[in-house]
Design a protein around this motif. Sequence first.
Motif, mmCIF file in Angstrom:
data_model
loop_
_atom_site.group_PDB
_atom_site.id
_atom_site.type_symbol
_atom_site.label_atom_id
_atom_site.label_comp_id
_atom_site.label_asym_id
_atom_site.label_seq_id
_atom_site.Cartn_x
_atom_site.Cartn_y
_atom_site.Cartn_z
ATOM 1 N N ILE A 176 0.865 -1.180 0.000
ATOM 2 C CA ILE A 176 0.000 0.000 0.000
ATOM 3 C C ILE A 176 0.902 1.230 0.000
ATOM 4 N N ASP A 177 0.390 2.326 -0.510
ATOM 5 C CA ASP A 177 1.216 3.519 -0.717
ATOM 6 C C ASP A 177 1.766 4.108 0.585
ATOM 7 N N GLU A 178 1.129 3.833 1.713
ATOM 8 C CA GLU A 178 1.579 4.396 2.988
ATOM 9 C C GLU A 178 2.880 3.761 3.492
ATOM 10 N N ALA A 179 3.288 2.664 2.887
ATOM 11 C CA ALA A 179 4.464 1.940 3.364
ATOM 12 C C ALA A 179 5.760 2.645 2.977
ATOM 13 N N ASP A 180 6.673 2.766 3.964
ATOM 14 C CA ASP A 180 8.006 3.302 3.716
ATOM 15 C C ASP A 180 8.952 2.230 3.217
ATOM 16 N N ASP A 201 9.886 -2.057 -8.869
ATOM 17 C CA ASP A 201 8.454 -2.121 -9.163
ATOM 18 C C ASP A 201 7.601 -1.342 -8.167
ATOM 19 N N LEU A 202 8.019 -1.288 -6.902
ATOM 20 C CA LEU A 202 7.195 -0.653 -5.869
ATOM 21 C C LEU A 202 7.725 0.707 -5.427
ATOM 22 N N GLY A 203 8.983 0.986 -5.714
ATOM 23 C CA GLY A 203 9.527 2.304 -5.417
ATOM 24 C C GLY A 203 9.858 2.557 -3.957
ATOM 25 N N VAL A 204 9.963 1.485 -3.156
ATOM 26 C CA VAL A 204 10.360 1.624 -1.748
ATOM 27 C C VAL A 204 11.478 0.635 -1.455
ATOM 28 N N PRO A 205 12.261 0.894 -0.412
ATOM 29 C CA PRO A 205 13.319 -0.050 -0.053
ATOM 30 C C PRO A 205 12.754 -1.402 0.383
ATOM 31 N N VAL A 206 13.509 -2.441 0.101
ATOM 32 C CA VAL A 206 13.158 -3.793 0.524
ATOM 33 C C VAL A 206 14.259 -4.301 1.447
ATOM 34 N N VAL A 207 13.857 -4.775 2.610
ATOM 35 C CA VAL A 207 14.782 -5.390 3.555
ATOM 36 C C VAL A 207 14.382 -6.851 3.709
#
Length: 237
Positions: A176-180, A201-207
């Motif tokens: 969801i867009d609210e995720a950092d 694809d999602l534009g946020v960091p992945v850990v």
Amino acid sequence: MYGWRGRLGLIVPSSNTTMEMELHTFLPEGVSLHTARVPLRNVNEDELVKMNALAVEAAKLLKDAGVEEILYGCTSGSFIGGKDYEKELEAKIESEVNVPVVSTSTAVVEALKILDAQSILVVTPYTDEINQREREFLEANEFEVLDIRGLGIEDNTQIGKLEPYEAYRLAKASFIDEADAIFISCTNLRTFEIIEALEEDLGVPVVTSNQASLWLALREMDVMEKIPELGRLFTEF
């Protein structure tokens, strides 16, 4: 000599078939990996606690190999006792073997913090019981867990058989867009192949558990290698 740049000791659950392979694939030149195992077949609280009780003996065997850092490579094993449990476990091992120790849960917290991730989505292969413990641990470390989704698997060998695309699809379906940031939990879940694509694809960091573990262990050994395939964590920090 293998390990001329640094020798990393790794403690993994006996049923883990993924972490060694992922770490070996991306170890920087000159860094060697030396592994000890502790008994675990099912990812549930009873077995995790029993496994942790044997961590010191495993660490003593690794010390014989002259390792400079010990990585306790189990996510659920290092958060199962709640906030600060992982720090207590690390300190206990360190006091017995006099070798620096870092756990996967510590690495995940450090990775999320350095990426400035406050509101996160969590994807796991775990049961609801273990997911609840993980939520409590992350929230105690001041992260907002927007959602945590698991696959309900207790048999650790089955987790090791999952294809990387399953983690990718679950993470993408949860987004969801609210995720950092997105955190993909479990050192027995294959993720290295999908980190870069998921970030694009999602534009946020992945850990992920193994990515964060390798990142912090190397940084603690003063090995500052950049590994683009393993995402923003390894290219920016």
